[in-house]
Design an enzyme around this catalytic site. Structure first.
Site, PDB file in Angstrom:
ATOM      1  N   ASP A  18       0.821  -1.205   0.000  1.00  0.00           N
ATOM      2  CA  ASP A  18       0.000   0.000   0.000  1.00  0.00           C
ATOM      3  C   ASP A  18       0.863   1.265   0.000  1.00  0.00           C
ATOM      4  O   ASP A  18       1.695   1.443   0.888  1.00  0.00           O
ATOM      5  CB  ASP A  18      -0.904  -0.041   1.243  1.00  0.00           C
ATOM      6  CG  ASP A  18      -2.015   0.976   1.190  1.00  0.00           C
ATOM      7  OD1 ASP A  18      -1.966   1.880   0.330  1.00  0.00           O
ATOM      8  OD2 ASP A  18      -2.939   0.879   2.013  1.00  0.00           O
ATOM      9  N   HIS A  20      -0.370   4.384   0.147  1.00  0.00           N
ATOM     10  CA  HIS A  20      -1.046   5.549   0.741  1.00  0.00           C
ATOM     11  C   HIS A  20      -0.365   5.965   2.047  1.00  0.00           C
ATOM     12  O   HIS A  20      -0.405   5.240   3.024  1.00  0.00           O
ATOM     13  CB  HIS A  20      -2.513   5.226   1.011  1.00  0.00           C
ATOM     14  CG  HIS A  20      -3.277   4.944  -0.231  1.00  0.00           C
ATOM     15  ND1 HIS A  20      -3.491   3.663  -0.678  1.00  0.00           N
ATOM     16  CD2 HIS A  20      -3.857   5.764  -1.134  1.00  0.00           C
ATOM     17  CE1 HIS A  20      -4.188   3.713  -1.806  1.00  0.00           C
ATOM     18  NE2 HIS A  20      -4.417   4.976  -2.110  1.00  0.00           N
TER      19      HIS A  20
END
Lengths: 144, 490
Positions: A18, A20
């Site tokens: 991920d 983010h």
């Protein structure tokens, strides 16, 4: 077993594949403002990287961010690896958009149950603020 | 100068096919089905041009005719969920005939972690729901991708790049989906952690060349240059990286670009960004001898955090669609009401298409009229982008690939928040009183003084409005400016 001393130190990072980073970035500032020592690992952090950092800074807690919906897969086995590394009593939090299917996300008690079963102390929705996270951890640690 | 070998130079056929055979197709077992490139191109032709459903042609025609194409996004773990969901949206909304599909792969695929994608496929079958955040195109391979292409009516593109999207794009293009990505800098800034920019540019040169080969052999392509980044980036920076990527892609032979703007949600500033970027992409391409390249302006929605309630999420989507239409976009990539919580559902996407199509009907031919505020914003953006471009071109002795790598090292090329370790990240951005994105601190970016002063003056309007000095807390608070729900007074 004697309980380790709390030293207001946390590890923050986004797990798995991920990218983010926003949630962790905000938490980093909030925890630093609250007087915590923060090891900020950024995005795409593996279980082992979280654990190595936790040992290095003698962390009270590992705060796992996950925003792409695959947190349920990525967090599996994290507690076991902590136990193997001698961090059995470390607090594990997970927060963000942690379950991909909407029908699961809408059934929040089920999401919480699954993460507790995996050994996470708490799971937070993405509507949780950084301040709420700090307040909760302080209460769990019994510190001001 | 010797630090980087990368140059903005077209890959030779020999180099391209060597990389294809040695580095790209062996990445996963499904690469074997792509070995015969002639067959791939011929199948792609039949499934796109042949069926009258070519992405690049549809986009070009819509642009010429002033039609707005709506572009839902979709990605689920299993092929059957993909076909079910996409057909549902086409049946339950006015997507056809003015629609496009933006299919995204899951994040394991984007990280080339096909073993984990396989785990996700298994888990999805076991649990009877999608446990991946997209469709694992590489694991399923080209025949499954063709199956989806045959099942849907609207032309398709694939959104699947982080460090290395080459095999994913090979699979998509061979299935008659007609766009890949030309966005090395965007990817580093938005999705990567450790890869060097020169390595990423080299990887992306292949992907751009791949699209160009399909295009040259009769299957028109419209690769995306995007500036979506993390959602908290200045309009000038977004515009700058698009111009750079236009030069990198044009050198590889791309003839039509899909400019995909992740907007900042201020109509005037976003419209200025879209106009200035197109103008400068054309101008810089002319300057370097790429004279027959077409740029089509399109927009994606706000990439930052969305509000967790239907009404507020709808307001976000409505504003984004209005900015796209009023600002001059052809295609509008849609998000949906579930954005705050999960990957898009078919019901959410169908609802978004209905909403956007009705807004398009209501707005008719209305566009943002020329006005002084827009002109001033365009002027400042142009000064900023030109300063950045010239600085990098000078450093690279006229070569933008080299120049941008050196620009990152020097800290000229950077944004506020990024997972990428080479991003210096000492820029600070916040919103002014009109919620336009401004530099609170421009770090090491080589911006003209006039631009710096303009941004600070605009920020003073916010300090005055709120009756407090500008500070770092405002920067943090602004990250949730659009996702925070209003307090209800009881």
């Amino acid at each position: 077993m004697t309980r380790r001393n709390v030293n207001k130190s946390v590890v923050i990072g986004t797990i798995g594949s991920d990218a983010h980073i926003i949630g962790g970035w905000v938490l980093k500032h909030a925890y630093e403002d609250a007087g915590f020592k923060v090891a900020f690992l950024g995005a795409m952090v593996s279980h082992q990287e979280f654990i190595n950092a936790a040992i290095e800074v003698d962390a009270d807690a590992i705060l796992v961010s996950s925003s792409y919906g695959m947190g349920l897969i990525d967090c599996e086995g994290m507690r076991d690896k902590c136990i193997e590394a001698g961090l059995g009593d470390i607090i594990l939090y997970v927060g963000g958009t942690i379950a991909a299917p909407l029908e699961l996300e809408r059934n929040w008690p089920e999401v919480e149950r699954r993460f507790r079963e995996m050994g996470f102390n708490r799971a937070f929705k993405n509507t949780c603020t950084a301040k709420e996270s700090v307040t909760t951890l302080k209460a769990d640690l019994g510190v001001e | 100068m010797a630090k980087y070998e990368i140059r903005n130079k077209r890959l030779t056929d020999e180099e391209f096919f060597r990389i294809r055979k040695e580095e790209v197709l062996p990445q996963w077992e499904t690469g074997r089905d792509l070995e015969n490139m002639d067959e791939c191109i011929s199948a792609a032709h039949e499934l796109s041009v042949g069926l009258g459903r070519n992405y690049a042609i549809t986009l070009r025609d819509a642009n010429e005719q002033g039609i707005h194409l709506l572009q839902p996004q979709f990605g689920r773990a299993l092929t059957e969920y993909m076909i079910d969901g996409m057909c549902y949206v086409e049946d339950e909304s006015p997507l056809v005939p003015a629609g496009l599909w933006n299919v995204f792969s899951d994040s394991y695929t984007r990280k080339n972690n096909y073993k984990m994608a396989a785990v996700g496929i298994e888990r999805s079958i076991q649990e009877g729901t999608t446990m991946l955040n997209g469709w694992p195109i590489v694991n399923f391979g080209v025949e499954e991708a063709r199956k989806i292409k045959r099942a849907v009516k609207s032309p398709m593109t694939l959104n699947s790049t982080d460090e290395d999207g080459r095999l994913a794009s090979e699979t998509a293009l061979a299935a008659g989906w007609n766009a890949c990505n030309c966005r090395s800098i965007t990817e580093c800034m938005a999705h990567c952690k450790n890869i060097r920019l020169d390595e990423e540019i080299h990887i992306n040169q292949y992907e751009s060349r791949l699209a160009a080969i399909y295009h040259e052999r009769g299957v028109p392509q419209s690769p995306h240059i995007s500036c979506n980044l993390t959602g908290y980036d200045s309009c000038g920076f977004k515009s700058f990286i698009m111009v750079v990527q236009a030069l990198l892609g044009s050198e590889q032979g791309i003839k039509q670009f899909y400019l995909e703007f992740g907007i900042n949600m201020n109509m005037v500033q976003d419209a200025a960004m879209m106009r200035v970027t197109k103008k400068l992409c054309e101008e810089y391409c002319q300057r370097f001898g790429y004279t027959d390249v077409r740029f089509i302006v399109n927009n994606n929605m706000f990439q930052g955090a969305f509000p967790p309630r239907l009404e507020e999420a709808s307001a976000m989507m409505n504003l984004a669609v209005m900015i796209g239409i009023m600002g001059g976009s052809t295609a509008l990539v849609l998000k949906c009401q579930d954005e705050a919580f999960a990957t898009p559902t078919k019901e959410g996407m169908a609802a978004s298409v209905r909403m956007a199509r009705h807004l398009d009907t209501l707005l008719g031919a209305l566009r943002l009229p020329d006005n002084a505020a827009l002109r001033e914003e365009e002027h400042m953006l142009e000064l900023e982008v030109r300063a950045m471009m010239e600085k990098c071109l000078e450093a690279g002795d006229g070569d933008i690939a080299l120049g941008i790598c050196l620009g990152v090292d020097a800290g000229w090329v950077q944004t506020m928040i990024s997972p990428w370790k080479y991003n210096r990240g000492n820029v600070l951005l916040m919103r002014d009183a009109e919620n336009a994105m401004r530099y609170f601190n421009c770090g090491d970016m080589p911006l003209p003084n006039e631009v710096k002063q303009y941004h600070l003056d605009k920020l003073k309007s916010r300090a005055a409005k709120e009756g407090r000095p500008l500070d770092f807390d405002m920067v943090v608070s602004d990250l949730q400016y659009a996702s925070r729900l209003p307090i209800i007074q009881k």
